[in-house]
Design an enzyme around this catalytic site. Structure first.
Site, PDB file in Angstrom:
ATOM      1  N   CYS A  62      -5.579  35.084  10.073  1.00 17.85           N
ATOM      2  CA  CYS A  62      -5.752  36.445  10.204  1.00 17.85           C
ATOM      3  C   CYS A  62      -6.583  36.852   8.970  1.00 17.85           C
ATOM      4  CB  CYS A  62      -4.417  37.332  10.413  1.00 17.85           C
ATOM      5  SG  CYS A  62      -4.971  39.129  10.231  1.00 17.85           S
ATOM      6  N   CYS A  97      -4.838  39.778   6.981  1.00 12.35           N
ATOM      7  CA  CYS A  97      -3.701  39.293   6.140  1.00 12.35           C
ATOM      8  C   CYS A  97      -3.926  38.379   4.826  1.00 12.35           C
ATOM      9  CB  CYS A  97      -2.805  38.209   7.043  1.00 12.35           C
ATOM     10  SG  CYS A  97      -2.193  38.844   8.602  1.00 12.35           S
TER      11      CYS A  97
END
Length: 108
Positions: free
Chosen positions: A31, A34
């Site tokens: 991600c 992230c």
């Protein structure tokens, strides 16, 4: 600070039984949001060594993430003694993290 997402998630009961300040981070290694949050988390976590950090890999159908109503990554859940105090979704600034950590550790 925990650096890898755990692929095996604990039960909600186990998480709720944790004592003291806990940061539960939901996300995945692939991600982009992230990854962008990791330098901010590393910087702030260095100032709060007393906070336990659980880094949980999340995906559709994962029970722990659904129990915390995680919809976007990363989602950060700040809890103390099994009670959720606050949550941040896709944090982008040190100031919002600092505020959440101060509330979590009682340093406000």
């Amino acid at each position: 600070m925990t650096t890898e997402y755990a692929s095996t998630e604990p039960t909600r009961e186990a998480v709720d039984a944790l004592q003291g300040p806990v940061l539960i981070e939901f996300g995945t290694s692939w991600c982009g949001h992230c990854a962008a949050a990791q330098p901010l988390l590393a910087k702030i976590m260095a100032d709060y060594p007393q906070v336990q950090h659980l880094k949980i890999e999340d995906a559709a159908g994962r029970r722990l993430g659904r129990s915390f109503q995680v919809k976007l990554w990363p989602t950060l859940i700040f809890s103390r003694d099994g009670k959720t105090l606050s949550r941040l979704v896709r944090p982008t600034s040190i100031s919002e993290l600092e505020e959440a950590f101060e509330q979590l550790t009682g340093e406000c």
